[in-house]
Write an enzyme that holds these catalytic residues in place. Structure first.
Site, PDB file in Angstrom:
ATOM      1  N   CYS A 262       1.446  -9.422   4.567  1.00 18.79           N
ATOM      2  CA  CYS A 262       1.421  -8.113   5.235  1.00 18.79           C
ATOM      3  C   CYS A 262       1.342  -8.236   6.757  1.00 18.79           C
ATOM      4  CB  CYS A 262       0.288  -7.254   4.685  1.00 18.79           C
ATOM      5  SG  CYS A 262      -1.384  -7.867   5.041  1.00 18.79           S
ATOM      6  N   HIS A 310      -5.535  -5.319   4.768  1.00 15.39           N
ATOM      7  CA  HIS A 310      -4.109  -5.022   4.566  1.00 15.39           C
ATOM      8  C   HIS A 310      -3.609  -4.185   5.736  1.00 15.39           C
ATOM      9  CE1 HIS A 310      -0.483  -4.855   2.131  1.00 15.39           C
ATOM     10  NE2 HIS A 310      -0.360  -3.580   2.454  1.00 15.39           N
ATOM     11  N   HIS A 322       5.675  -2.131   4.264  1.00 15.54           N
ATOM     12  CA  HIS A 322       4.645  -3.167   4.148  1.00 15.54           C
ATOM     13  C   HIS A 322       5.037  -4.204   3.106  1.00 15.54           C
ATOM     14  CE1 HIS A 322       2.133  -1.650   0.473  1.00 15.54           C
ATOM     15  NE2 HIS A 322       3.357  -1.211   0.386  1.00 15.54           N
TER      16      HIS A 322
END
Length: 350
Positions: A262, A310, A322
């Protein structure tokens, strides 16, 4: 006789107790453990979420340790080069000092007054004395320089040892994080593999429903109502880069070009926009300027979960790009599908 009779009674009682215990054990055996209740799909979903979240946290730790190790390796290499140059300089100084000492030995030995008496030209003697004094000053300078170089070498040697210790610590942290990642991903894959095909389909539907409900609640909160900011020139470049990566697989610790985790995706997208940012989502949250959700514009980064484990890039319209997790591809998702910790802006323009 009474004693023998008492012993007989005790023996009889012991036998009765043993027999009673044996009969009780035979009549009421310990229950055997029953079959383990299979996990419900909701429990499987929760466990998978936990495992992949733990893997993502470990991935951030791995990336941070790898980044530290890279910087420390470069520092150790630079110190090694400096030390090699210092040793060469010390050798040259030692050689020059030896030459100066030999020259002094050859020209010395007699007092000045004797040299003047014996010399046919006293001026030559005085000139030689002047040269000797200048040579002595030169030797003193060489000694001072030699001391300075030796001290510098000692300092750099100590610094190199310290950097090597830090490097070993970073490599250990990196290896430990790698083990945690691999263990959690292996456990998650094994858990998914035990599901029947029909159950996997239902699990995906359940996960999508949970994400949809979270985003719907985010929309209802009014957080997106005033989000109308336009991307900066750098933001447009970052979004364009991220969009080009859609469909590529998630790869923990990866920064492209074939796969990304990510924060690897977001950091490389902004690197493509000529704006370097920290490598990990936690450092992106810690170091980049924070803004309110209502002030978001395309290119900004949304940081997710309480531990900032994240990150996704906002692209407008309530959506992000993402890299979700192992086993998934880079994709477009609803911005509110996960718990939002906050938003950061990589470029400086207000």
């Amino acid at each position: 006789m009474p004693v023998r009779g008492g012993r007989a009674v005790v023996a009889a009682l012991v036998c009765c107790l043993v027999a009673a215990t044996a009969q009780g054990a035979a009549a009421d055996p310990s229950p055997a453990p029953g079959p383990v209740r299979p996990k419900s799909l909701a429990e499987v979903r929760d466990e998978l979420d936990r495992l992949y979240h733990d893997a993502e946290v470990a991935t951030d730790a791995y990336n941070a340790a790898e980044e530290r190790a890279g910087k420390q390796s470069a520092r150790v290499a630079a110190l090694a080069e400096d030390m090699a140059a210092g040793r060469a300089a010390l050798e040259r100084l030692t050689s020059r000092m030896g030459a100066a000492a030999r020259a002094q030995y050859r020209s010395g030995g007699l007092p000045l007054d004797v040299q003047l008496l014996l010399s046919a030209d006293p001026d030559d003697v005085l000139d030689e004395v002047g040269r000797a004094r200048r040579a002595q000053h030169g030797v003193d300078g060489l000694l001072r320089e030699q001391t300075r170089v030796q001290e510098e070498l000692r300092r750099k040697s100590k610094a190199a040892k310290g950097q090597l210790e830090k490097l070993r610590g970073s490599r250990k942290a990196e290896a430990d994080a790698r083990k945690r990642i691999e263990k959690r991903i292996a456990t998650a894959k094994a858990l998914e593999a035990r599901l029947a095909e029909e159950e996997r389909g239902r699990l995906l539907e359940m996960q999508k429903k949970t994400a949809d409900e979270a985003h719907a609640a985010f929309v209802r909160s009014g957080s997106l109502k005033d989000v109308k900011g336009e991307a900066s020139e750098q933001g447009e470049k970052a979004v364009a880069y991220a969009a080009e990566q859609i469909g590529k697989p998630y790869g923990w610790g990866d920064e492209g070009p074939d796969s990304y985790d990510c924060s690897g995706l977001t950091s490389q997208a902004w690197a493509a926009a000529k704006r370097p940012i920290p490598r990990t989502s936690q450092e992106q949250w810690r170091l980049l300027p924070r803004i309110g959700v209502e002030a978001m514009r395309p290119g900004d980064l949304i940081i997710y979960h309480q531990d900032a484990s994240h990150v996704g890039m906002y692209i407008g319209g309530g959506s992000i790009i993402h890299a979700p997790r192992p086993g998934r591809d880079i994709t477009v998702a609803d911005a509110g599908s996960m718990y939002i910790l906050g938003v950061v802006r990589p470029d400086k323009r207000p």
